[in-house]
Scaffold this active site. Structure first.
Site, PDB file in Angstrom:
ATOM      1  N   ASP A   7      12.934  45.534  62.102  1.00  0.00           N
ATOM      2  CA  ASP A   7      12.417  46.453  63.112  1.00  0.00           C
ATOM      3  C   ASP A   7      12.640  47.999  63.023  1.00  0.00           C
ATOM      4  O   ASP A   7      12.851  48.716  63.893  1.00  0.00           O
ATOM      5  CB  ASP A   7      12.991  46.298  64.769  1.00  0.00           C
ATOM      6  CG  ASP A   7      13.039  44.741  64.941  1.00  0.00           C
ATOM      7  OD1 ASP A   7      12.041  43.976  64.280  1.00  0.00           O
ATOM      8  OD2 ASP A   7      13.938  44.095  65.414  1.00  0.00           O
ATOM      9  N   GLU A 174       4.599  41.500  70.177  1.00  0.00           N
ATOM     10  CA  GLU A 174       5.604  42.110  70.301  1.00  0.00           C
ATOM     11  C   GLU A 174       5.935  43.517  69.339  1.00  0.00           C
ATOM     12  O   GLU A 174       4.801  43.679  68.659  1.00  0.00           O
ATOM     13  CB  GLU A 174       6.834  41.361  70.310  1.00  0.00           C
ATOM     14  CG  GLU A 174       7.142  40.827  68.781  1.00  0.00           C
ATOM     15  CD  GLU A 174       8.314  39.744  68.813  1.00  0.00           C
ATOM     16  OE1 GLU A 174       8.919  39.461  69.803  1.00  0.00           O
ATOM     17  OE2 GLU A 174       8.860  39.610  67.581  1.00  0.00           O
TER      18      GLU A 174
END
Length: 481
Positions: A7, A174
């Protein structure tokens, strides 16, 4: 960004790019990297270098930068102690910190994750986040809600932008990252399962003229998918360099996959005639690492403190002291004991350390371990005049083998692993002649080590009473193919 850096996020402030990434259950929390060219990164600190926010206990995921009026904000995910996942914010006067935590902004019943801040078309700042519905077999809406002038609380009502309603997205959408280009808001987002052997992650894009919608998903999604080198690319942030556009995102390297974890990649894209972003062959073009030597580790413990690359399980930061070329690690009695660890970069490597053997206190064991998390590890441990291979699985410790060693001042321990799965151990009393540690089979199976969302670390460990200390002279890690 080789090694376990899921991420990743990036922002340009002045002439410097700043990046961070998920740290999950390892401290220090949220690494801070700086670069002038998006390629050469220096680790300069952490958002939370020592003390965790008082309200948070675990799951430190998905930091995202926002910069305004000379102040830098980090919007991040963490789990409230005894509660749900929340999006929170911390801020600093400089991107390198120190950061002051302002606490959670939103924590829905299903959990709230992956916060991203962006001004709307009128200049009002909004927080974008995902409701973590997949954690309870529900849809995963992407929400937007306005932030206050201090950028530390939500005001007004939340607006749902879109949810997972296309087949490739699977159980979730997401990791939203937004950019404004030619009058459109573009949202790069991830879909499907992120992690582990069965991951199916990929990247899609949607766009809208207004931040609150309506949003149109690109008919050619996913725009970034797996290839023969990189698997499950997703959850990235857009940046520019000299008029070129890039997404800094993560992916698994096929040859090492879950054993190393999700690594940070820079993928270039262009804008097509219809105004949508396109990646060459819809997949990461980064080549495999070739210069593994630059990632070798040879830490002789110079200076007065551990380097920034060292990690430890969150909420279990051990007491350490570095002096005169030695690391003094205070023992802990639970499970594996005190742990200080480094990321791995390949699934095949050799690691070694030299420790003071004769000086180990009674009933204190110290050594070298491959660690998935504090409950799953393989370790070569010295203590009580013995060498032992420990198998720690689901918190249950088992001694696989034990041998007595002739008295000596120092002992060098070596761990070898092939493909992240087969482990072999050896020791030396002179640093040159190696003696293998016998086990029931040629190699011990370490397939179970990686958690679903993290790679394996190599660690120095010390188990015993809290007043006991183990002394290490070095830590060496050599990557192999």
């Amino acid at each position: 960004m080789p090694g376990d850096h899921p991420d990743p996020t990036v922002i340009k402030i002045g002439d410097t790019y700043w990046a961070s990434a998920t740290s999950a259950e390892w401290g220090a929390v949220f690494p801070l990297f700086s670069s002038k060219n998006l390629l050469d990164w220096e680790l300069v600190g952490h958002v939370f270098p020592d003390k965790l926010p008082d309200w948070a206990g675990s799951n430190f995921w998905a930091p995202e930068f926002y910069q305004e009026n000379g102040r830098t904000y980090i919007y991040y995910t963490a789990r409230k102690k005894g509660g749900m996942l929340c999006v929170a914010v911390a801020s600093a006067d400089h991107p390198a910190g120190p950061y002051h935590d302002h606490g959670p902004l939103v924590g829905q019943e299903a959990g709230s994750i992956d916060g991203f801040a962006i001004p709307d078309e009128h200049g009002d700042l909004y927080l974008i986040w995902k409701e973590d519905g997949n954690s309870c077999y529900q849809e995963t809406p992407i929400w937007a809600q306005r932030l206050n002038d201090e950028r530390t609380a939500l005001i007004g009502e939340a607006t749902e932008l879109f949810t997972n309603d296309v087949r490739w997205e699977g159980p979730l959408v997401e990791g939203s990252a937004l950019v404004r280009h030619n009058g459109w808001f573009y949202m790069f987002y991830a879909g499907n399962s992120c992690c582990g052997k069965g991951c199916q992650y990929a990247t899609g894009v949607a766009r809208s003229r207004a931040l609150l919608g309506p949003w149109e998903k690109y008919a050619q999604n996913p725009i970034l998918d797996s290839n023969d080198t990189w698997k499950c690319p997703g959850h990235g942030t857009v940046t520019e360099l000299d008029g070129r556009w890039f997404l800094l995102h993560h992916a698994y390297f096929k040859q090492s996959h879950e054993f190393v974890g999700r690594q940070g990649l820079l993928s270039e894209f262009t804008w097509n005639a219809e105004g949508w972003p396109e990646f060459v062959r819809r997949s990461p073009q980064a080549p495999p690492l070739t210069d593994l030597g630059r990632l070798h580790v040879a830490d002789e413990f110079e200076g007065s403190r551990l380097g920034l690359e060292w990690q430890w399980p969150i909420n279990q930061q051990p007491a350490t002291a570095v002096a005169n070329g030695q690391l003094h690690l205070s023992a802990e009695p639970s499970r594996l004991g005190a742990v200080v660890a480094r990321r791995t970069h390949t699934a095949t490597y050799k690691a070694a350390t030299t420790l003071d053997f004769a000086a180990l206190p009674a009933d204190t064991f110290a050594g070298l371990a491959a660690v998935g998390d504090p409950y799953n590890a393989l370790a070569l441990m010295a203590g009580n005049g013995q060498l032992q291979v420990w198998h720690l699985k689901s918190g249950k410790q088992q001694c696989l083998t034990s041998i007595f060693v002739e008295p000596c001042a120092t002992l060098t321990l070596r761990l070898e692993v092939w493909g992240g799965q087969r482990y072999r151990f050896a020791y030396s009393t002179d640093g040159a002649t190696w003696q293998p540690i016998p086990t029931e089979s040629f190699a011990v199976n370490g397939t179970y080590l990686p958690p679903w969302d993290r790679g394996v670390r190599l660690a120095l460990v010390a188990q015993g009473e809290a007043e006991a200390t183990a002394t290490f002279h070095n830590f060496i890690l050599r990557n192999q193919r």
